[in-house]
Design a protein around this motif. Structure first.
Motif: not given
Length: 350
Positions: A267-271, A323-326
């Motif tokens: 889930l953190a890949a884009s972050a 990672s952060v967008h809904f």
């Protein structure tokens, strides 16, 4: 000579394949998002429009434009915001400004109406709201203050909602870090509009960004102090404008500590793509420290409320696209949580 000729042919073939792949990706982006390098390539130079306009310290959408694809449709108003046109304020409506970055803007929201500011306006039937979406991708907290002080002056808002998002602020930790290099493979610098290179980088995060096991946490002190100072500037300006209620939304991420580590890493890949100097655990720690500052600054002022959102908006793919967008469900959950807080405060009547 024959060997050199074969190498030349191979390189030429590789170049042609790269150009073909880039063209396919640009066409896909144009069809899906209504935005690609093709806009500039095929537009008449007199009519070519840049989607974002740079101002002194912040950016906005170009005013009164529309771009659309199969996955998204964006319309800007006269102020350069992804929101309905802003007219004269009426006494029967509570005007709300939702200030932030790409998460407030609705980076993956299909239409303007699918962003959480628009949903908030729609579901708040017991108190008529006019919610102005002032989220702009790429604006960090300092840029959000400048936008609020400049373009958003004179709107006579009753409520200010700040969902600052942290990607643009946290990203600077790695840009300015003096710590040891933490890449397994090189960055492959290239123009930002090259989608093929961007696609390669984003899908090779696990290979390229492998922080050293003992890489120290960057010194957060100056960044947290700057974040706090900008928050205070925003609050002071809002109170000068006699804003009745100010909400600080807890910044959210899709990966949470209670999840298995392997899921967190996925889930953190884009972050991690944008913050290669941090591990998953470090990113979570940085996120929490920023949220602590947000909560502490809110407590310094009257009529400023810190809104805890993580309980109403769980982590994972159901509520987030990255990672952060809904996701659509995430947008709805954020709107519902904010609507409840506004209802509970009972201080938002104009």
């Amino acid at each position: 000579m024959a060997k050199d000729s074969q190498i030349g042919k191979t390189l030429l073939l590789a170049l042609l394949l790269f150009v073909l792949m880039e063209f396919v990706l640009q066409v896909r982006a144009q069809l899906k998002f209504g935005n690609s390098i093709l806009n500039a390539a095929f537009a008449d130079s007199a009519q070519a429009v840049s989607l974002f306009v740079q101002h002194d310290g912040y950016q906005l959408l170009a005013p009164d434009i529309e771009f659309a694809g199969s996955s998204i449709k964006v319309q800007s108003n006269q102020l350069g915001l992804r929101s309905a046109a802003v007219g004269a304020k009426t006494s029967s409506t509570t005007r709300v400004i939702a200030l932030g970055a790409s998460s407030t803007y609705g980076a993956y929201a299909t239409t303007n109406d699918d962003t959480f500011p628009a949903i908030l306006q729609r579901i708040s039937t017991d108190m008529p709201l006019e919610v102005i979406n002032a989220g702009i991708p790429g604006n960090d907290i300092g840029s959000q203050y400048l936008l609020y002080a400049g373009q958003l002056a004179g709107l006579s808002e009753d409520v200010l909602i700040l969902y600052s998002g942290l990607s643009n602020d946290i990203g600077r930790l790695c840009q300015r870090s003096n710590s040891a290099k933490s890449y397994a493979l090189p960055q492959l610098p290239a123009p930002k509009w090259l989608l093929s290179v961007d696609l390669l980088l984003k899908n090779s995060t696990d290979l390229r960004y492998v922080p050293y096991k003992h890489s120290p946490m960057p010194d957060l002190s100056p960044y947290l102090q700057q974040y706090a100072a900008s928050l205070r500037q925003i609050v002071n300006l809002a109170q000068q404008r006699q804003v009745k209620t100010i909400l600080f939304g807890e910044n959210l991420r899709s990966f949470r500590k209670e999840q298995p580590l392997q899921l967190q890493q996925q889930l953190a890949a884009s972050a991690l793509y944008y913050t290669p100097c941090l591990t998953v655990g470090q990113f979570s720690e940085v996120f929490e420290q920023y949220n602590q500052v947000l909560q502490q600054v809110a407590a310094e002022f009257i009529d400023v409320h810190y809104v805890s959102l993580s309980g109403q908006v769980p982590g994972g793919r159901e509520y987030f696209t990255d990672s952060v967008h809904f996701s659509a469900k995430g947008e709805q959950a954020v709107a519902a949580a904010l609507a409840q807080v506004l209802k509970d405060t009972r201080q938002v009547a104009p």
